[in-house]
Scaffold this motif. Sequence first.
Motif, PDB file in Angstrom:
ATOM      1  N   ARG A  47       0.718  -1.619   0.062  1.00 26.31           N
ATOM      2  CA  ARG A  47       0.274  -0.057  -0.337  1.00 26.31           C
ATOM      3  C   ARG A  47       1.327   1.095  -0.303  1.00 26.31           C
ATOM      4  O   ARG A  47       1.809   0.904   0.463  1.00 26.31           O
ATOM      5  CB  ARG A  47      -0.788   0.312   1.382  1.00 26.31           C
ATOM      6  CG  ARG A  47      -0.643  -0.587   2.742  1.00 26.31           C
ATOM      7  CD  ARG A  47      -0.868  -0.239   3.542  1.00 26.31           C
ATOM      8  NE  ARG A  47      -0.553  -0.626   5.306  1.00 26.31           N
ATOM      9  CZ  ARG A  47      -0.331  -2.141   5.179  1.00 26.31           C
ATOM     10  NH1 ARG A  47      -0.177  -3.302   4.261  1.00 26.31           N
ATOM     11  NH2 ARG A  47       0.756  -1.937   6.426  1.00 26.31           N
ATOM     12  N   LEU A  67      -7.797  -1.356  -2.344  1.00 28.85           N
ATOM     13  CA  LEU A  67      -8.452  -0.698  -1.420  1.00 28.85           C
ATOM     14  C   LEU A  67      -7.619   0.938  -1.797  1.00 28.85           C
ATOM     15  O   LEU A  67      -6.629   1.192  -1.505  1.00 28.85           O
ATOM     16  CB  LEU A  67      -8.226  -1.672   0.016  1.00 28.85           C
ATOM     17  CG  LEU A  67      -8.554  -2.668   0.567  1.00 28.85           C
ATOM     18  CD1 LEU A  67      -8.361  -3.215   1.433  1.00 28.85           C
ATOM     19  CD2 LEU A  67      -9.838  -2.615   0.094  1.00 28.85           C
ATOM     20  N   ARG A  77     -13.240  -1.204  -1.551  1.00 31.08           N
ATOM     21  CA  ARG A  77     -13.606  -1.958  -2.510  1.00 31.08           C
ATOM     22  C   ARG A  77     -13.628  -1.855  -4.089  1.00 31.08           C
ATOM     23  O   ARG A  77     -14.659  -1.408  -3.936  1.00 31.08           O
ATOM     24  CB  ARG A  77     -13.539  -2.960  -1.652  1.00 31.08           C
ATOM     25  CG  ARG A  77     -13.689  -4.684  -2.461  1.00 31.08           C
ATOM     26  CD  ARG A  77     -13.978  -5.307  -1.511  1.00 31.08           C
ATOM     27  NE  ARG A  77     -13.447  -6.939  -1.630  1.00 31.08           N
ATOM     28  CZ  ARG A  77     -13.449  -7.305  -3.849  1.00 31.08           C
ATOM     29  NH1 ARG A  77     -14.538  -6.814  -3.961  1.00 31.08           N
ATOM     30  NH2 ARG A  77     -13.601  -8.824  -3.532  1.00 31.08           N
ATOM     31  N   THR A  97      -5.591  -5.228  -1.922  1.00 28.52           N
ATOM     32  CA  THR A  97      -5.904  -6.652  -0.240  1.00 28.52           C
ATOM     33  C   THR A  97      -4.204  -7.655   0.309  1.00 28.52           C
ATOM     34  O   THR A  97      -3.850  -7.203  -0.719  1.00 28.52           O
ATOM     35  CB  THR A  97      -7.305  -6.841  -0.776  1.00 28.52           C
ATOM     36  OG1 THR A  97      -7.113  -8.275  -1.843  1.00 28.52           O
ATOM     37  CG2 THR A  97      -7.960  -6.946  -1.196  1.00 28.52           C
ATOM     38  N   ASP A  98      -4.975  -7.826   0.973  1.00 33.22           N
ATOM     39  CA  ASP A  98      -3.869  -9.176   1.843  1.00 33.22           C
ATOM     40  C   ASP A  98      -4.067 -10.373   1.060  1.00 33.22           C
ATOM     41  O   ASP A  98      -3.237 -10.847   1.708  1.00 33.22           O
ATOM     42  CB  ASP A  98      -4.313  -9.114   3.371  1.00 33.22           C
ATOM     43  CG  ASP A  98      -6.025  -9.767   3.445  1.00 33.22           C
ATOM     44  OD1 ASP A  98      -6.411  -9.710   2.856  1.00 33.22           O
ATOM     45  OD2 ASP A  98      -6.073 -10.416   4.922  1.00 33.22           O
ATOM     46  N   TYR A 128      -4.215  -0.940   8.528  1.00 33.98           N
ATOM     47  CA  TYR A 128      -5.066  -1.383   7.064  1.00 33.98           C
ATOM     48  C   TYR A 128      -5.701  -2.716   7.911  1.00 33.98           C
ATOM     49  O   TYR A 128      -7.063  -3.188   6.429  1.00 33.98           O
ATOM     50  CB  TYR A 128      -3.416  -1.987   6.632  1.00 33.98           C
ATOM     51  CG  TYR A 128      -3.517  -2.922   5.385  1.00 33.98           C
ATOM     52  CD1 TYR A 128      -3.814  -2.792   4.173  1.00 33.98           C
ATOM     53  CD2 TYR A 128      -3.089  -4.130   5.785  1.00 33.98           C
ATOM     54  CE1 TYR A 128      -3.552  -3.015   3.217  1.00 33.98           C
ATOM     55  CE2 TYR A 128      -3.776  -5.075   4.787  1.00 33.98           C
ATOM     56  CZ  TYR A 128      -4.004  -4.603   3.702  1.00 33.98           C
ATOM     57  OH  TYR A 128      -3.939  -5.398   2.153  1.00 33.98           O
ATOM     58  N   LEU A 132      -9.053  -3.388   6.175  1.00 28.97           N
ATOM     59  CA  LEU A 132      -9.790  -4.698   5.366  1.00 28.97           C
ATOM     60  C   LEU A 132     -10.892  -5.451   5.538  1.00 28.97           C
ATOM     61  O   LEU A 132     -11.830  -6.536   5.317  1.00 28.97           O
ATOM     62  CB  LEU A 132      -8.255  -5.964   5.342  1.00 28.97           C
ATOM     63  CG  LEU A 132      -7.485  -6.091   4.089  1.00 28.97           C
ATOM     64  CD1 LEU A 132      -6.323  -6.671   5.130  1.00 28.97           C
ATOM     65  CD2 LEU A 132      -7.366  -6.549   3.444  1.00 28.97           C
ATOM     66  N   ALA A 135     -13.940  -3.781   3.999  1.00 29.83           N
ATOM     67  CA  ALA A 135     -14.052  -4.116   3.212  1.00 29.83           C
ATOM     68  C   ALA A 135     -14.720  -5.070   2.705  1.00 29.83           C
ATOM     69  O   ALA A 135     -15.265  -5.040   2.282  1.00 29.83           O
ATOM     70  CB  ALA A 135     -12.679  -3.512   2.222  1.00 29.83           C
ATOM     71  N   ALA A 136     -14.937  -6.239   4.115  1.00 32.76           N
ATOM     72  CA  ALA A 136     -15.222  -7.508   4.128  1.00 32.76           C
ATOM     73  C   ALA A 136     -16.848  -7.148   4.335  1.00 32.76           C
ATOM     74  O   ALA A 136     -17.195  -8.038   3.274  1.00 32.76           O
ATOM     75  CB  ALA A 136     -14.799  -7.879   4.835  1.00 32.76           C
TER      76      ALA A 136
END
Length: 137
Positions: A47, A67, A77, A97-98, A128, A132, A135-136
């Motif tokens: 990022r 993101l 997202r 994303t991860d 971060y 995440l 965004a989920a």
Amino acid sequence: MEHITSTPTAKAPAERFTGDVYLNPIETPSDPARLAAALVRFTPGARTNWHSHAKGQTLHITDGVGLVGTRDGDVVRATAGETVKCPAGEEHWHGATDTTLMAHIAVVVGDEDGDGTTWLEPVTDEQYARALDAAAR
């Protein structure tokens, strides 16, 4: 007309990014247009630092899932084919994303001093992780 056949890929500077990020410049600011554009590729978890742009920024996602987060906690997202516009002066960050890489074309209109970007501190792992999670939902 100018035909530019290739631009070399460069690793993004560690003082402005977390993780592995790669840049291919498309255009650098010059009179009269002052357009700056680059293809930027983020590996999973990578990022930008927090930053803002004097005249705003447009991000067009070309691959993967990304993101974009703002200081007030808003998170977008975005997937391939989608565009996110960040207004002038808004402090934000963007990255992958991860679990999925992300590539975007970043476009800004520069000013007399360059691309008009003000770079700030890194996005923390906690910030971060919250992005995440947001965004989920």
